[in-house]
Design a protein around this motif. Sequence first.
Motif, PDB file in Angstrom:
ATOM      1  N   GLY A  22       0.715  -1.046  -0.256  1.00  0.00           N
ATOM      2  CA  GLY A  22       0.130   0.172   0.317  1.00  0.00           C
ATOM      3  C   GLY A  22       0.705   1.142  -0.268  1.00  0.00           C
ATOM      4  N   ILE A  23       1.840   1.184  -0.806  1.00  0.00           N
ATOM      5  CA  ILE A  23       2.749   2.213  -0.515  1.00  0.00           C
ATOM      6  C   ILE A  23       1.795   3.723  -1.908  1.00  0.00           C
ATOM      7  CG2 ILE A  23       5.134   3.375  -1.380  1.00  0.00           C
ATOM      8  CD1 ILE A  23       6.074   0.716  -1.278  1.00  0.00           C
ATOM      9  N   PRO A  24       1.507   4.707  -2.053  1.00  0.00           N
ATOM     10  CA  PRO A  24       0.573   5.694  -2.867  1.00  0.00           C
ATOM     11  C   PRO A  24       1.488   6.027  -3.506  1.00  0.00           C
ATOM     12  CG  PRO A  24       1.225   6.662   0.177  1.00  0.00           C
ATOM     13  CD  PRO A  24       1.849   5.437   0.076  1.00  0.00           C
ATOM     14  N   LEU A  25       0.679   5.867  -4.296  1.00  0.00           N
ATOM     15  CA  LEU A  25       1.377   6.124  -6.009  1.00  0.00           C
ATOM     16  C   LEU A  25       2.145   4.491  -6.507  1.00  0.00           C
ATOM     17  CD1 LEU A  25       1.595   7.377  -8.634  1.00  0.00           C
ATOM     18  CD2 LEU A  25       3.460   8.909  -7.534  1.00  0.00           C
ATOM     19  N   ILE A  26       3.099   4.641  -5.574  1.00  0.00           N
ATOM     20  CA  ILE A  26       3.775   3.026  -6.034  1.00  0.00           C
ATOM     21  C   ILE A  26       3.251   2.064  -6.522  1.00  0.00           C
ATOM     22  CG2 ILE A  26       5.750   1.767  -5.495  1.00  0.00           C
ATOM     23  CD1 ILE A  26       6.666   4.120  -6.355  1.00  0.00           C
ATOM     24  N   SER A  27       2.436   1.562  -5.642  1.00  0.00           N
ATOM     25  CA  SER A  27       1.617   0.639  -5.473  1.00  0.00           C
ATOM     26  C   SER A  27       0.455   0.139  -6.958  1.00  0.00           C
ATOM     27  CB  SER A  27       1.176  -0.165  -4.241  1.00  0.00           C
ATOM     28  OG  SER A  27       1.720  -0.565  -3.201  1.00  0.00           O
ATOM     29  N   PRO A  28      -0.566   0.880  -6.732  1.00  0.00           N
ATOM     30  CA  PRO A  28      -1.173   0.904  -7.733  1.00  0.00           C
ATOM     31  C   PRO A  28      -0.817   1.279  -8.991  1.00  0.00           C
ATOM     32  CG  PRO A  28      -1.146   3.227  -6.688  1.00  0.00           C
ATOM     33  CD  PRO A  28      -0.315   2.542  -6.072  1.00  0.00           C
ATOM     34  N   ALA A  29       0.859   2.176  -9.386  1.00  0.00           N
ATOM     35  CA  ALA A  29       1.490   1.962 -10.174  1.00  0.00           C
ATOM     36  C   ALA A  29       2.142   0.217 -10.859  1.00  0.00           C
ATOM     37  CB  ALA A  29       2.595   2.739 -10.655  1.00  0.00           C
ATOM     38  N   ALA A  30       2.349  -0.126  -9.607  1.00  0.00           N
ATOM     39  CA  ALA A  30       3.378  -1.688  -9.825  1.00  0.00           C
ATOM     40  C   ALA A  30       1.768  -2.526 -10.900  1.00  0.00           C
ATOM     41  CB  ALA A  30       3.067  -1.998  -8.959  1.00  0.00           C
ATOM     42  N   LEU A  31       0.284  -2.703 -10.036  1.00  0.00           N
ATOM     43  CA  LEU A  31      -0.916  -3.143 -11.059  1.00  0.00           C
ATOM     44  C   LEU A  31      -1.050  -2.479 -12.194  1.00  0.00           C
ATOM     45  CD1 LEU A  31      -3.448  -4.166 -10.774  1.00  0.00           C
ATOM     46  CD2 LEU A  31      -4.613  -2.414  -9.614  1.00  0.00           C
ATOM     47  N   ALA A  32      -0.886  -1.116 -11.764  1.00  0.00           N
ATOM     48  CA  ALA A  32      -0.417  -1.097 -13.864  1.00  0.00           C
ATOM     49  C   ALA A  32       0.696  -1.614 -14.626  1.00  0.00           C
ATOM     50  CB  ALA A  32      -0.867   0.604 -13.990  1.00  0.00           C
ATOM     51  N   LEU A  33       1.884  -1.496 -15.057  1.00  0.00           N
ATOM     52  CA  LEU A  33       2.658  -1.801 -14.946  1.00  0.00           C
ATOM     53  C   LEU A  33       2.138  -3.324 -14.824  1.00  0.00           C
ATOM     54  CD1 LEU A  33       5.832  -1.840 -16.483  1.00  0.00           C
ATOM     55  CD2 LEU A  33       6.136  -2.518 -14.387  1.00  0.00           C
ATOM     56  N   VAL A  34       1.378  -4.419 -14.508  1.00  0.00           N
ATOM     57  CA  VAL A  34       1.940  -5.717 -14.549  1.00  0.00           C
ATOM     58  C   VAL A  34       0.646  -5.351 -15.677  1.00  0.00           C
ATOM     59  CG1 VAL A  34       1.093  -7.693 -13.884  1.00  0.00           C
ATOM     60  CG2 VAL A  34       2.664  -6.565 -12.539  1.00  0.00           C
ATOM     61  N   SER A  35      -0.718  -5.202 -15.726  1.00  0.00           N
ATOM     62  CA  SER A  35      -1.763  -5.316 -16.612  1.00  0.00           C
ATOM     63  C   SER A  35      -1.503  -4.894 -17.990  1.00  0.00           C
ATOM     64  CB  SER A  35      -2.372  -4.848 -15.510  1.00  0.00           C
ATOM     65  OG  SER A  35      -3.247  -4.950 -14.903  1.00  0.00           O
ATOM     66  N   VAL A  78      -7.695   2.023 -11.676  1.00  0.00           N
ATOM     67  CA  VAL A  78      -5.799   1.517 -11.935  1.00  0.00           C
ATOM     68  C   VAL A  78      -5.978   1.223 -13.243  1.00  0.00           C
ATOM     69  CG1 VAL A  78      -3.995   1.690 -11.747  1.00  0.00           C
ATOM     70  CG2 VAL A  78      -4.651   3.176 -10.208  1.00  0.00           C
ATOM     71  N   PHE A  79      -6.620   0.004 -12.148  1.00  0.00           N
ATOM     72  CA  PHE A  79      -7.058  -1.722 -13.374  1.00  0.00           C
ATOM     73  C   PHE A  79      -7.417  -1.091 -14.868  1.00  0.00           C
ATOM     74  CE2 PHE A  79      -8.950  -5.252 -14.864  1.00  0.00           C
ATOM     75  CZ  PHE A  79      -8.041  -6.062 -15.461  1.00  0.00           C
ATOM     76  N   CYS A  80      -8.557  -0.737 -14.709  1.00  0.00           N
ATOM     77  CA  CYS A  80      -9.442  -0.218 -16.141  1.00  0.00           C
ATOM     78  C   CYS A  80      -8.840   1.123 -17.066  1.00  0.00           C
ATOM     79  CB  CYS A  80     -10.605   0.286 -15.277  1.00  0.00           C
ATOM     80  SG  CYS A  80     -11.598  -0.878 -14.820  1.00  0.00           S
ATOM     81  N   GLY A  81      -8.292   1.571 -16.422  1.00  0.00           N
ATOM     82  CA  GLY A  81      -7.361   2.322 -16.933  1.00  0.00           C
ATOM     83  C   GLY A  81      -6.181   1.816 -18.321  1.00  0.00           C
ATOM     84  N   ALA A  82      -5.596   0.945 -16.959  1.00  0.00           N
ATOM     85  CA  ALA A  82      -4.712   0.217 -17.635  1.00  0.00           C
ATOM     86  C   ALA A  82      -5.161  -1.218 -19.587  1.00  0.00           C
ATOM     87  CB  ALA A  82      -3.785  -0.715 -17.211  1.00  0.00           C
ATOM     88  N   MET A  83      -5.954  -1.095 -19.030  1.00  0.00           N
ATOM     89  CA  MET A  83      -7.213  -2.199 -20.201  1.00  0.00           C
ATOM     90  C   MET A  83      -7.194  -1.411 -20.759  1.00  0.00           C
ATOM     91  SD  MET A  83      -6.709  -5.364 -19.241  1.00  0.00           S
ATOM     92  CE  MET A  83      -4.875  -4.991 -18.616  1.00  0.00           C
ATOM     93  N   LEU A  84      -7.722  -0.286 -20.262  1.00  0.00           N
ATOM     94  CA  LEU A  84      -8.569   1.043 -21.871  1.00  0.00           C
ATOM     95  C   LEU A  84      -6.849   1.129 -22.564  1.00  0.00           C
ATOM     96  CD1 LEU A  84     -11.014   3.025 -20.144  1.00  0.00           C
ATOM     97  CD2 LEU A  84     -11.080   1.153 -22.288  1.00  0.00           C
ATOM     98  N   LEU A  85      -5.810   1.817 -21.916  1.00  0.00           N
ATOM     99  CA  LEU A  85      -4.497   1.768 -22.594  1.00  0.00           C
ATOM    100  C   LEU A  85      -4.164   0.651 -23.416  1.00  0.00           C
ATOM    101  CD1 LEU A  85      -2.696   4.401 -23.000  1.00  0.00           C
ATOM    102  CD2 LEU A  85      -1.531   3.777 -21.099  1.00  0.00           C
ATOM    103  N   ARG A  89      -4.419   1.904 -27.088  1.00  0.00           N
ATOM    104  CA  ARG A  89      -3.174   2.521 -27.465  1.00  0.00           C
ATOM    105  C   ARG A  89      -3.908   3.744 -27.233  1.00  0.00           C
ATOM    106  NH1 ARG A  89       1.099  -1.241 -31.070  1.00  0.00           N
ATOM    107  NH2 ARG A  89       0.863  -3.323 -29.721  1.00  0.00           N
ATOM    108  N   SER A  90      -4.359   4.060 -26.738  1.00  0.00           N
ATOM    109  CA  SER A  90      -5.072   5.853 -27.099  1.00  0.00           C
ATOM    110  C   SER A  90      -4.733   6.388 -25.422  1.00  0.00           C
ATOM    111  CB  SER A  90      -6.300   5.590 -27.426  1.00  0.00           C
ATOM    112  OG  SER A  90      -7.120   7.203 -27.133  1.00  0.00           O
ATOM    113  N   TRP A  91      -4.166   7.653 -25.000  1.00  0.00           N
ATOM    114  CA  TRP A  91      -4.948   8.169 -23.701  1.00  0.00           C
ATOM    115  C   TRP A  91      -5.622   8.706 -23.568  1.00  0.00           C
ATOM    116  CZ3 TRP A  91      -2.249   7.555 -19.310  1.00  0.00           C
ATOM    117  CH2 TRP A  91      -0.514   7.422 -19.167  1.00  0.00           C
ATOM    118  N   GLY A  92      -6.926   9.302 -24.348  1.00  0.00           N
ATOM    119  CA  GLY A  92      -7.791   9.815 -24.581  1.00  0.00           C
ATOM    120  C   GLY A  92      -9.052   9.316 -23.920  1.00  0.00           C
ATOM    121  N   ALA A  93      -8.467   7.763 -24.002  1.00  0.00           N
ATOM    122  CA  ALA A  93      -9.843   6.809 -23.953  1.00  0.00           C
ATOM    123  C   ALA A  93      -9.732   6.732 -22.857  1.00  0.00           C
ATOM    124  CB  ALA A  93      -9.476   5.907 -25.598  1.00  0.00           C
ATOM    125  N   ALA A  94      -8.312   6.226 -22.499  1.00  0.00           N
ATOM    126  CA  ALA A  94      -7.441   6.102 -21.147  1.00  0.00           C
ATOM    127  C   ALA A  94      -8.197   7.485 -19.696  1.00  0.00           C
ATOM    128  CB  ALA A  94      -6.225   5.434 -20.936  1.00  0.00           C
TER     129      ALA A  94
END
Length: 276
Positions: A22-35, A78-85, A89-94
């Motif tokens: 639960g490190i702020p920013l780092i923990s959700p970013a790790a989820l984003a990277l894996v996704s 974060v997970f939904c945004g990563a899946m959309l991106l 491959r559109s930052w607008g959609a994400a």
Amino acid sequence: MRALAEFIMRGRVRAVLITMVGIPLISPAALALVSLRRGGSEGLMVLAWALLPVIAAGLSGYMSPLMTGLAASHFAAVFCGAMLLRGTRSWGAALVGVTAVAAAGILLTAHFSGGLLQSLLEAAEASGGGQAEQLRQVFGSEPLATGYLSWVSAITVALALVLGRWWQALLYNPGGFRQEFHQLRMPLPLAAAGMLLWVFGLVSEGLVFWGAVVAFPMVVAGIALIHWLVARRGWGRGPLVALYVMLVIAALPLAGFLCGLALIDSWIDIRGRAAK
């Protein structure tokens, strides 16, 4: 930061460990990277483990329903945004996706916690120090409280997604994130609707932060355009430092300028004209 990204990608256990602490920013970013890198099934597995301590803390009473809902909705967005991106491959959609999911999470949290404003006031009264009265003055209504927290949630989710995408580019596609971010441009209908709703929020009592929520993807698009312009002109980091300092000092007034800039870009395609 590269070493941390490499650590996360060496195996599921390490990724789960980083998200669960639960490190702020780092923990959700790790989820984003894996996704982003490994897809939805692996990301969903990491998300489930990330939510486990949050749900356990909520059920045991260690965390309030408000904090439990905020944490869970943050990871989900974060997970939904990563899946959309990953899929578009559109930052607008994400950005539209993470803003919508973050706002929906806040509204659901408000519903199941008995109201955000009331929950915040109860927490402030329990801590003492006259903070409850200050909160009443700042957030005079429930829409103001939910709008503000939705705005903050959208910002933090987007930052986690940006960090995760930057890590991915750092490991597997050096320079790719910079090029991708510089090309961020919102479709004209979305930009026009966002600008109209932003103005409507400004003139409507209690909806100013909800206007900022709707306009958030356009604000990021305006920031991306400035990044592109600074890089094209070779102005160095000074203008970008000034931009982010101003965003901290006067976020809402500057948001209007950035929205207008993004709307103009959506209309006339500044980058496309410059390339001709």
